[in-house]
Design an enzyme around this catalytic site. Structure first.
Site, PDB file in Angstrom:
ATOM      1  N   ARG B   8      -4.055  65.475 -18.972  1.00 26.72           N
ATOM      2  CA  ARG B   8      -5.292  65.366 -18.131  1.00 26.72           C
ATOM      3  C   ARG B   8      -6.568  65.158 -18.984  1.00 26.72           C
ATOM      4  NH1 ARG B   8      -6.604  71.376 -17.040  1.00 26.72           N
ATOM      5  NH2 ARG B   8      -5.228  72.397 -18.600  1.00 26.72           N
ATOM      6  N   SER B  35     -10.617  71.320 -13.745  1.00 25.79           N
ATOM      7  CA  SER B  35      -8.962  71.177 -14.287  1.00 25.79           C
ATOM      8  C   SER B  35      -8.450  70.019 -14.344  1.00 25.79           C
ATOM      9  CB  SER B  35      -8.420  72.132 -13.124  1.00 25.79           C
ATOM     10  OG  SER B  35      -8.897  73.357 -13.120  1.00 25.79           O
ATOM     11  N   GLU B  56      -8.135  69.264   1.197  1.00 22.68           N
ATOM     12  CA  GLU B  56      -7.477  68.026   0.400  1.00 22.68           C
ATOM     13  C   GLU B  56      -7.078  66.990   1.487  1.00 22.68           C
ATOM     14  OE1 GLU B  56      -6.791  71.315   0.141  1.00 22.68           O
ATOM     15  OE2 GLU B  56      -7.283  71.726  -1.965  1.00 22.68           O
ATOM     16  N   PHE B  81      -1.126  70.688  -4.213  1.00 21.40           N
ATOM     17  CA  PHE B  81      -2.043  70.371  -2.851  1.00 21.40           C
ATOM     18  C   PHE B  81      -2.219  68.926  -2.650  1.00 21.40           C
ATOM     19  CE2 PHE B  81      -3.548  74.083  -5.333  1.00 21.40           C
ATOM     20  CZ  PHE B  81      -2.876  75.084  -4.460  1.00 21.40           C
ATOM     21  N   HIS B 107      -1.049  69.532 -13.114  1.00 20.49           N
ATOM     22  CA  HIS B 107      -0.432  70.762 -12.945  1.00 20.49           C
ATOM     23  C   HIS B 107       1.025  70.608 -12.004  1.00 20.49           C
ATOM     24  CE1 HIS B 107      -4.405  71.710 -14.235  1.00 20.49           C
ATOM     25  NE2 HIS B 107      -4.183  72.921 -14.177  1.00 20.49           N
ATOM     26  N   ASP B 115       0.330  81.016 -13.270  1.00 21.73           N
ATOM     27  CA  ASP B 115      -0.165  80.995 -11.697  1.00 21.73           C
ATOM     28  C   ASP B 115       1.059  81.159 -11.129  1.00 21.73           C
ATOM     29  OD1 ASP B 115      -2.863  80.927 -12.314  1.00 21.73           O
ATOM     30  OD2 ASP B 115      -3.120  78.588 -12.030  1.00 21.73           O
ATOM     31  N   ARG B 165      -0.306  70.288 -17.029  1.00 20.06           N
ATOM     32  CA  ARG B 165      -1.330  71.168 -17.318  1.00 20.06           C
ATOM     33  C   ARG B 165      -1.241  71.171 -18.710  1.00 20.06           C
ATOM     34  NH1 ARG B 165      -1.483  76.593 -18.153  1.00 20.06           N
ATOM     35  NH2 ARG B 165      -3.665  77.604 -18.113  1.00 20.06           N
TER      36      ARG B 165
END
Ligand SMILES: Cc1ncc(C[n+]2csc(CCOP(=O)(O)OP(=O)(O)O)c2C)c(N)n1
Lengths: 298, 316
Positions: B8, B35, B56, B81, B107, B115, B165
């Site tokens: 990322r 993020s 979203e 999402f 992610h 998470d 991630r």
């Protein structure tokens, strides 16, 4: 000289009252009303020939959509992607018979093609397909999505420094969709004063009255709370419809605008009016004849 | 020494580079810019970055709309999402109308770690792959991420790119020092005729390690980096089925519907051989360190080695 004008005006007034001469404005209004009637007939024709489709929500928005195309929207049927055009997005995509009829009426394609609605191989799909039909900006049918795309177009135009306007027609049932309010929030946040939402408040959805299924009123207040400016009109009164579009076009501020239009679902065909069962079914032979007959009398 | 880098981070850097080259590039995010690293682009080009808030569905619709005004739109959120919450917007608007929207979802998979399941998209390949017109790309490292981002920026139409991630090993630099990304082609990392591994994403590094171990034992494995999941490289799959007689697929994704399924679809219709799918075995992920989760689900070098041995023993 002055006297002559006075005399002339007197006669003009006299004949006008007798209905013998009409102003240009009156003539325009009469023509608009005739066109609107013709469009209602063509909607009934195409849904009847298709054997399925959505007459109720098509008939309720004829004044709203046709007046826009006839008097305010900038477009070129010979060049549907003309850079300076305004955008019209039918977010309540099931009113496809209305959109197709208006597009055909405005020469995007031949009126005869309306007879192919919903048939295999036709460009005129059950819901508008942007890849197939000139004048359809984005495919719709899944409620709520067209409105979000309209917001995106408005943002894209704004950051490109362009003056085009964006119009989106939504149903009052449609605004139960959560994404509609995400879109409403974003349009206000990004100060998209180039967008005008039109809510066709015909008070019915598929399963019954909007008030019974899931209340959405007060619609104008809700939009205002989301940062929009609103106007509430009778969506079958052409004068009010015209004034509402002017109200949008003359605005100089930075809020998005919503026209909340009270309408009658199935307007123009008495047995279809205010009946949710006419949301999405075609008339049979007898009903078809009765409907056409009734619209002709208008 | 092994170089490590974050997909990322490299994505964010690439966006800046493209931003200078492409004045019509717009980036959108949904309260995850820091993020997904689109924040890098935002800092450089604030007038071309739009945060749509935690919304979203509307994120995708706005991206669709902006793309209709002659813009190339990159949208980012977490894979969960971007693919899940907004699936129907992707399907009915972006994919159907073939809009110039590039969904770069970070992610993905259980590699999200602590998470837990709510943030570990292990179904996104399956649900996006099933949409006509959508293409699904899944880079193996940060270098390949940049190649893919560059590629999709210059190629019309909708794409879904799946990032991770974690900071992960770089191992595609040799290949990409001479090549550009090619859609629909697997990249052969090692050759061999005893078995085939087809792997996607950062877990491909474990496969690479396994191939080295197996080679020392005299077992020669053909390894493909399947960064192009859709379109898939049919030709290589069929050829490998014929030439090696067994295939192991590896992915940080449910074994239902992902790369393993995609490979199996090609194999079973063209040249049936045994295919074993390593991945998340149709369960939800959980909290833990990515490494611990990989171990839990058998996404390890050792398990790859033993699965290859099993396949070689059992192939016809
Ligand atoms: C997302 C989504 N959910 C459900 C439907 C099915 N559907 C089609 S029309 C309709 C009712 C629409 O009511 P309203 O917006 O009031 O339209 P109108 O009365 O103006 O025709 C529904 C539920 C749909 N098209 N899209």
């Amino acid at each position: 000289m002055i006297k002559r004008i006075k005399v002339f005006s007197f006669f003009k007034l006299f004949f006008k009252e007798k209905g013998l001469i009409r102003s240009k404005k009156d003539k325009e209004l009469i023509k608009l009303k005739q066109d609107i009637n013709q469009i209602r007939k063509l909607i009934i024709d195409s849904v009847f020939k298709a054997g399925s489709g959505h007459p109720g929500g098509s008939l309720s928005a004829v004044e709203l959509v046709y007046t826009l195309f006839d008097k305010f929207l900038k477009f070129d049927p010979d060049n549907p992607k003309w850079e300076d055009r305004d955008y019209f997005i039918l977010s309540k995509g099931h009113a496809a018979p209305l959109l197709y009829t208006v597009l055909a009426y405005k020469k995007f394609f031949e009126i005869e093609e309306l007879a192919t609605l919903r048939k295999i191989g036709s460009r005129l799909q059950g819901h508008p397909d942007a890849l197939k039909v000139p004048g359809v900006e984005v495919s719709t049918g899944s409620l709520g999505q067209g409105f979000g795309v309209a917001g995106g177009i408005a943002l894209g135009l704004k950051i490109s420094g362009k003056k085009n306007k964006v119009y989106a027609l939504l149903g009052d049932g449609e605004i139960q969709e959560g994404s509609v309010w995400e879109t409403a929030m974003a349009c206000a946040h990004y100060k998209l004063s180039n967008i005008c939402a039109i809510i066709d408040v015909n008070k019915f959805q598929i399963d019954g009255r909007v008030d019974d299924v899931m209340r959405v009123e007060p619609i104008d207040k809700k939009f205002e709370a989301f940062g929009w400016r609103s106007i509430r009109i009778n969506g079958h009164d052409i004068k009010q419809v015209e004034d509402a579009y002017k109200w949008f076009l003359e605005y100089k501020g930075d809020k998005p605008s919503v026209i909340v239009a009270d309408t009658v679902k199935g307007k123009g065909v008495s047995f279809m009016e205010n009946k949710s069962e006419w949301h999405g079914k075609a008339p049979n032979e007898n009903e078809y004849k009765a409907a056409k007959n009734e619209i002709s009398k208008e | 020494m092994l170089r490590m880098a974050s997909q990322r981070d490299y994505y964010g850097d690439k966006l800046i580079e493209l931003g200078y080259k492409m004045p019509n590039l717009v980036v959108m995010d949904a309260d995850l810019a820091s993020s997904t690293k689109t924040v890098k682009f935002k800092n450089e080009f604030p007038e071309r970055h739009f945060n749509l808030g935690i919304a979203e569905a509307n994120l995708m619709l706005f991206a669709a709309g902006v793309s209709l005004t002659n813009k190339i739109v990159f949208v980012s959120s977490f894979s969960m999402f971007a693919s899940g919450r907004a699936w129907e917007m992707i399907r009915n608007t972006i994919a159907h109308d073939r809009l110039n929207v590039k969904i770069v979802a970070s992610h993905s998979g259980v590699a999200v770690g602590e998470d837990g399941y709510s943030h570990q998209a292990t179904e996104d390949i399956a649900i996006i792959r099933a949409i006509p017109e959508m293409k699904v790309l899944s880079p193996a490292d940060a270098i390949e991420t940049q190649k893919i981002i560059e590629y999709i920026a210059y190629n019309k139409g909708p794409y879904y790119v799946r990032l991770t991630r974690e900071t992960t090993p770089i191992f595609m630099h040799d290949y990409y020092s001479n090549n550009d990304f090619v859609e629909g082609k697997f990249i052969k990392i090692s050759d061999g005729n005893d078995a085939t591994i087809i792997s996607t994403g950062s877990v491909t590094f474990f496969a690479l390690e396994a191939v080295d171990i197996l080679r020392k034992e005299g077992i020669n494995v053909r390894l493909f980096n399947a960064s192009s999941i859709k379109p898939i490289d049919k030709e290589e799959i069929i050829r490998s089925a014929k030439e090696t007689g067994c295939i192991l697929t590896i992915e940080d994704h449910n074994i239902i519907g992902g790369l393993g399924s995609a490979v199996t679809e090609v194999v079973s219709e063209n040249y049936p051989v045994i295919v074993k799918r390593l991945g998340i075995p149709d369960v939800f992920g959980s909290s833990g360190k990515p490494k611990e989760l990989f171990k839990l689900f058998g996404l390890t070098t050792d398990n790859i080695v033993s699965n290859i041995k099993y396949l070689i023993k059992n192939k016809k």
